[in-house]
Design a protein around this motif. Structure first.
Motif, PDB file in Angstrom:
ATOM      1  N   LEU A 150       0.648  -0.850  -0.055  1.00  0.00           N
ATOM      2  CA  LEU A 150      -0.007   0.071  -0.076  1.00  0.00           C
ATOM      3  C   LEU A 150       1.125   1.465  -0.002  1.00  0.00           C
ATOM      4  O   LEU A 150       1.747   1.410   1.082  1.00  0.00           O
ATOM      5  CB  LEU A 150      -0.586  -0.185   1.106  1.00  0.00           C
ATOM      6  N   MET A 151       1.030   2.016  -0.850  1.00  0.00           N
ATOM      7  CA  MET A 151       1.791   3.385  -1.008  1.00  0.00           C
ATOM      8  C   MET A 151       0.657   4.101  -2.009  1.00  0.00           C
ATOM      9  O   MET A 151       0.519   4.147  -3.137  1.00  0.00           O
ATOM     10  CB  MET A 151       2.886   2.772  -1.407  1.00  0.00           C
ATOM     11  N   ARG A 152      -0.102   4.883  -1.299  1.00  0.00           N
ATOM     12  CA  ARG A 152      -0.770   6.223  -2.223  1.00  0.00           C
ATOM     13  C   ARG A 152       0.305   7.153  -2.934  1.00  0.00           C
ATOM     14  O   ARG A 152       1.490   7.378  -2.566  1.00  0.00           O
ATOM     15  CB  ARG A 152      -1.450   7.038  -1.034  1.00  0.00           C
ATOM     16  N   THR A 187      -1.562  -4.325  -5.308  1.00  0.00           N
ATOM     17  CA  THR A 187      -1.130  -2.472  -5.325  1.00  0.00           C
ATOM     18  C   THR A 187      -1.934  -2.112  -5.136  1.00  0.00           C
ATOM     19  O   THR A 187      -2.509  -1.508  -5.704  1.00  0.00           O
ATOM     20  CB  THR A 187      -0.674  -2.498  -6.785  1.00  0.00           C
ATOM     21  N   GLY A 188      -1.767  -0.904  -4.006  1.00  0.00           N
ATOM     22  CA  GLY A 188      -2.837  -0.178  -3.743  1.00  0.00           C
ATOM     23  C   GLY A 188      -2.104   1.471  -3.923  1.00  0.00           C
ATOM     24  O   GLY A 188      -0.966   1.392  -3.076  1.00  0.00           O
ATOM     25  N   ALA A 189      -2.919   2.208  -4.022  1.00  0.00           N
ATOM     26  CA  ALA A 189      -2.849   3.903  -4.539  1.00  0.00           C
ATOM     27  C   ALA A 189      -3.121   4.594  -3.594  1.00  0.00           C
ATOM     28  O   ALA A 189      -4.669   3.778  -3.239  1.00  0.00           O
ATOM     29  CB  ALA A 189      -2.094   4.300  -6.461  1.00  0.00           C
ATOM     30  N   GLY A 190      -3.683   5.849  -4.040  1.00  0.00           N
ATOM     31  CA  GLY A 190      -4.999   6.680  -3.398  1.00  0.00           C
ATOM     32  C   GLY A 190      -4.234   7.963  -3.587  1.00  0.00           C
ATOM     33  O   GLY A 190      -2.791   8.514  -3.462  1.00  0.00           O
ATOM     34  N   PHE A 191      -4.929   8.790  -2.582  1.00  0.00           N
ATOM     35  CA  PHE A 191      -5.123   9.984  -2.938  1.00  0.00           C
ATOM     36  C   PHE A 191      -5.468  10.803  -1.612  1.00  0.00           C
ATOM     37  O   PHE A 191      -6.456  10.039  -1.446  1.00  0.00           O
ATOM     38  CB  PHE A 191      -4.749  10.615  -4.139  1.00  0.00           C
ATOM     39  N   MET A 192      -5.169  11.897  -1.512  1.00  0.00           N
ATOM     40  CA  MET A 192      -5.936  13.081  -0.580  1.00  0.00           C
ATOM     41  C   MET A 192      -6.639  14.043  -1.314  1.00  0.00           C
ATOM     42  O   MET A 192      -6.428  14.297  -1.863  1.00  0.00           O
ATOM     43  CB  MET A 192      -4.473  13.729   0.341  1.00  0.00           C
TER      44      MET A 192
END
Ligand code: SAH
Ligand code: SF4
Length: 342
Positions: A150-152, A187-192
């Protein structure tokens, strides 16, 4: 009428338009809920998180763990403490352990190997969320059985990324995520949402990136200003926009595992429940032991800090039932298209 095809094709002009207004929310939320039910079903998976170190060598301008913050009692859990926690989690019937920390080089390649090997004996999936490490380390840990990483991406606007991460680039972040994906991690992406200077177009870019990398997991939370950081005077992200982005992420990547994040629950008492209603299908109970737990302060107002150690498990299970969903059994790995029944 909402144009779902345009959303799924990540038409940037269209996305920018629907992100910048609340006009389409009802349709966006309903569509996300339908897609969630159709592609991932009614099971919500628990991922128990152990925040094992709050030391960080990075300088992310938004984060309370950044190296420059002297206003924080730092802690590190020992290998034994981490493994003991993972055992407790496995005994409680939870099938995923998330190991999260700041970027902390104290934990060497070998120490992480030791932790991974011992936890894999418990028959649980392991998610690493320890920031950027070397490509060689990603490979070694994958071979030892780490399942997910997990790594946004934090923001897919290269300009904003550079501003928020002194000396770093979005290109570099992308290279790490693509390597992680290539190695076979889920795989973990993501954002604020609501970062200072972030525009609706930037958020459209975030959705486009999720689709481009075909994110297996997608973490989206509001940005919450932290008084111990350079961005202390910024406005944070709001509930509605964050929920809109969670819902749009579900529409863009229908089979992804998407948590109703702790940050969402921290800006509104029902934030996570709304998340589950509008596309999310994962929840991450906090299993960080005391006395460490309150010191993992990425942002102020974080929920679940003063509960009994394991109370979050029962609480999140009850939350899932309260919104009419069921507690997932099994590992809850990303569903492949051929596993989908509808
Ligand atoms: N060091 C690791 C994991 C810990 S940080 C990493 O950076 O990947 C976990 C997440 O917390 C980050 O990805 C970021 O999106 C989020 N975060 C940090 N500061 C925050 C803030 N002030 N408000 C909301 N989320 C924040
Ligand atoms: Fe460190 Fe992660 Fe916080 Fe950045 S977001 S300062 S890498 S803990």
């Amino acid at each position: 009428m909402l144009d779902v095809k345009k959303i799924q094709n990540v038409d940037l002009d269209y996305l920018t338009h629907i992100i910048s207004t609340d006009e389409y929310d009802e349709e966006i939320f309903r569509t996300a809920d339908e897609i969630r039910r159709k592609y991932v079903g009614d099971e919500v998976y628990l991922r128990a998180i152990i925040e094992f170190s709050n030391y960080c060598s990075q300088h992310c301008l938004y984060c309370g763990l950044r190296a420059e913050n002297k206003n924080l009692t730092r802690y590190r859990m020992s290998v034994e403490e981490i493994v003991a926690r993972a055992k407790l989690i496995a005994q409680m019937g939870i099938k995923t352990v998330v190991l999260q920390s700041g970027e902390d080089p104290y934990y060497t390649t070998e120490m992480m190997c030791d932790i991974i090997k011992q936890i894999k004996e418990l028959d649980v999936a392991i998610t690493l969320s320890i920031g950027e490490r070397t490509f060689e380390e990603y490979r070694i840990w994958k071979e030892l059985g780490a399942d997910r990483y997990l790594m946004r991406h934090e923001t897919a606007s290269p300009e904003l990324y550079a501003k928020l991460h002194p000396g770093d680039t979005f290109e570099n972040r992308k290279a790490h995520l693509y390597e992680i994906k290539r190695l076979g991690y889920e795989t973990g992406a993501g954002f604020m949402v609501g970062l200072p200077g972030q525009t609706p177009y930037d958020l459209a870019l975030d959705l486009a990136f999720l689709k481009e990398i075909d994110a297996d997991m997608i973490g989206i939370g509001p940005y919450i200003p932290n008084p111990d950081t350079p961005l202390k005077d910024a406005n944070g992200g709001d509930l509605k926009t964050t929920l809109r982005m969670v819902a749009l992420a579900r529409i863009v990547v229908p089979t992804a595992n998407i948590p109703a994040t702790t940050a969402l629950g921290s800006i509104n008492p029902y934030g996570r429940q709304y998340g589950l209603k509008y596309g999310a299908n994962v929840i991450m109970p906090n299993l960080t032991p005391n006395p460490y737990r309150p010191n993992y302060s990425l942002y102020p107002g974080k929920i679940c800090l003063f509960e009994k150690d394991t109370a979050c498990v029962e609480c999140t299970k009850a939350m899932i039932k309260s919104v009419g969903l069921t507690v997932g059994e099994g590992f809850g790995s990303r569903k492949r298209i051929d596993e989908i029944f509808v």
